[in-house]
Scaffold this motif. Structure first.
Motif, short mmCIF file in Angstrom:
data_model
loop_
_atom_site.label_atom_id
_atom_site.label_comp_id
_atom_site.label_asym_id
_atom_site.label_seq_id
_atom_site.Cartn_x
_atom_site.Cartn_y
_atom_site.Cartn_z
N ALA A 218 34.86 27.97 26.42
CA ALA A 218 34.01 28.24 27.80
C ALA A 218 34.62 27.56 28.91
O ALA A 218 33.92 27.04 29.89
N GLY A 219 35.89 27.63 29.05
CA GLY A 219 36.83 27.36 30.24
C GLY A 219 36.61 26.00 30.55
O GLY A 219 37.24 25.19 31.37
N GLY A 220 36.22 24.93 29.26
CA GLY A 220 36.15 23.42 29.38
C GLY A 220 34.69 22.96 29.15
O GLY A 220 34.40 21.89 29.06
N PHE A 221 33.75 23.93 29.40
CA PHE A 221 32.53 23.27 29.27
C PHE A 221 32.12 22.96 27.73
O PHE A 221 31.44 21.96 27.64
N LEU A 222 32.83 23.24 26.74
CA LEU A 222 32.57 22.99 25.58
C LEU A 222 33.93 21.90 24.85
O LEU A 222 34.32 21.90 23.90
N SER A 223 34.74 21.41 26.21
CA SER A 223 35.75 20.56 25.65
C SER A 223 35.42 19.14 25.41
O SER A 223 36.32 18.49 24.73
N GLY A 224 34.29 18.72 25.35
CA GLY A 224 33.70 17.36 24.98
C GLY A 224 33.71 16.33 26.12
O GLY A 224 33.16 15.50 26.31
N ARG A 225 34.30 17.09 27.40
CA ARG A 225 34.13 16.05 28.61
C ARG A 225 32.98 16.16 29.26
O ARG A 225 32.54 15.21 29.67
N LEU A 226 32.31 17.31 29.40
CA LEU A 226 31.20 17.46 30.05
C LEU A 226 29.77 17.13 28.99
O LEU A 226 29.88 17.44 27.78
N THR A 227 28.99 16.52 29.66
CA THR A 227 27.69 16.09 28.86
C THR A 227 26.43 16.27 29.66
O THR A 227 26.56 16.65 30.99
N ARG A 228 25.27 16.41 29.39
CA ARG A 228 24.29 16.66 30.05
C ARG A 228 23.91 15.45 31.18
O ARG A 228 23.83 15.58 32.37
N ALA A 229 24.50 14.34 30.56
CA ALA A 229 24.58 13.21 31.73
C ALA A 229 25.40 13.10 32.89
O ALA A 229 25.06 12.55 33.82
N ASN A 230 26.69 13.86 32.49
CA ASN A 230 27.60 13.73 33.75
C ASN A 230 27.76 14.96 34.39
O ASN A 230 28.87 15.24 34.83
N ALA A 231 27.09 16.04 33.98
CA ALA A 231 27.15 17.32 34.43
C ALA A 231 27.05 17.67 35.85
O ALA A 231 28.18 18.31 36.27
N SER A 232 26.75 16.78 36.67
CA SER A 232 26.89 16.74 38.23
C SER A 232 28.44 16.28 38.54
O SER A 232 28.75 16.88 39.57
N GLU A 233 28.88 15.55 37.81
CA GLU A 233 30.36 15.15 38.15
C GLU A 233 31.14 16.49 38.04
O GLU A 233 32.44 16.35 38.58
N HIS A 234 30.79 17.41 37.27
CA HIS A 234 31.65 18.61 36.80
C HIS A 234 31.17 19.82 37.85
O HIS A 234 31.56 21.08 37.68
#
Length: 316
Positions: A218-234
């Motif tokens: 999903a273009g990086g959504f499932l890369s492991g970098r994004l989480t619910r906690a840091n979503a605003s940073e993305h």
């Protein structure tokens, strides 16, 4: 590596397909080692496009294949007839022009699998199917299909082929991943993910069409970098804009939970979810290093139960 077969393609097709959008011809020392490493790991299928990097993508891939003497060992997926800012280009003229351009850039005699990169539903499918058949009979392409074509239009094309005699589409390349696309990243993108596309997936399963699905993570959504906690940073990323929703965050939470339980990464789990679908799938990945491809390849060994698949989706 695991392999499948595609009607019309004379070689085995690796179940994971390496995307080459990062490949150009200006800096071969940067991309040739990557392609060498991926190929040595058993991946023999590479996705390219006429539009990528203004043609440098095809020139770069062609330079790599020809310099290694492996044309008889690799499966090249070519894509063409993408729209430009001035007009839509899914016409017999543009299809022909793009195929001829691509062959000249690659310095190949043929393209193993040719996909129309976009669709124009206002154009009748008959001339499109006939044009692709002409190029197949001439040996320029060995098989064909559509990328970002809706299941309805693929069905329309294959109905025409059945009624008039030419070879039908054998492949389709829509977006598909564990999370559902809520906004297309670029105009004309087609996804078969989520509840709204259940009937499309059922039709593809019934037909047994080969699905070369893109954006498995999903273009990086499932890369492991994004989480619910840091979503605003993305928030400024394309994958945040295209996939951010409460339902997708719930799926992401479950992916982290199950991945931890199994001792694997979120990207491996997301790719395994695709590979365990009851579809004839060949996911496209865009590894930027041999090690990244090696890690993603481990998904081929991961088996998920029907209960785990449904739980990840939120339908259990």
């Amino acid at each position: 590596m695991q392999y499948g077969t595609v009607s019309g393609v004379t070689k085995p097709v690796s179940r994971l397909v390496q995307g080459t959008v990062m490949v150009g011809s200006a800096e071969p020392d940067m991309y040739m080692p990557l392609l060498d490493d991926v190929f040595e790991q058993g991946c023999n299928t590479f996705d390219t496009a006429h539009i990528y990097n203004g043609g440098e993508n095809e020139r770069g891939v062609g330079r790599w294949v020809n310099s290694r003497g492996i044309r008889d060992k690799v499966v090249i997926i070519g894509k063409g007839a993408h729209h430009n800012p001035d007009r839509k280009r899914v016409t017999p003229y543009d299809i022909t022009a793009d195929i001829c351009d691509s062959l000249a850039r690659f310095k190949f005699d043929y393209i193993d699998l040719y996909l129309l990169h976009r669709d124009d539903p206002s154009v009748p499918v008959g001339p499109i199917v006939e044009t692709l058949n002409e190029h197949m009979k001439a040996g320029r392409i060995h098989a064909f299909g559509g990328s970002n074509w809706s299941a309805a239009r693929v069905r329309e094309a294959n109905t025409y082929a059945a009624e008039h005699g030419p070879t039908p589409f054998v492949a389709s390349s829509p977006q598909f991943s564990l999370v559902e696309m809520i906004q297309e990243p670029w105009e004309g993108c087609i996804s078969i993910g989520g509840p709204k596309s259940v009937s499309d997936r059922a039709w593809y399963r019934e037909q047994g069409l080969h699905l070369f699905t893109w954006s498995a993570l999903a273009g990086g959504f499932l890369s492991g970098r994004l989480t619910r906690a840091n979503a605003s940073e993305h928030a400024e990323t394309l994958y945040h804009q295209s996939y951010m929703s409460p339902a997708n965050l719930d799926r992401l939470d479950r992916a982290f939970e199950l991945a931890k339980k199994k001792g694997i990464t979120v990207p491996q789990l997301a790719l395994a979810w695709l590979l365990n679908q009851p579809l004839n799938l060949f996911p496209l990945v865009a590894a930027y290093s041999g090690e990244e491809f090696r890690m993603l390849s481990k998904a081929l060994e991961i088996k998920l139960t029907e209960e785990e698949l449904a739980w990840l989706e939120g339908s259990a």
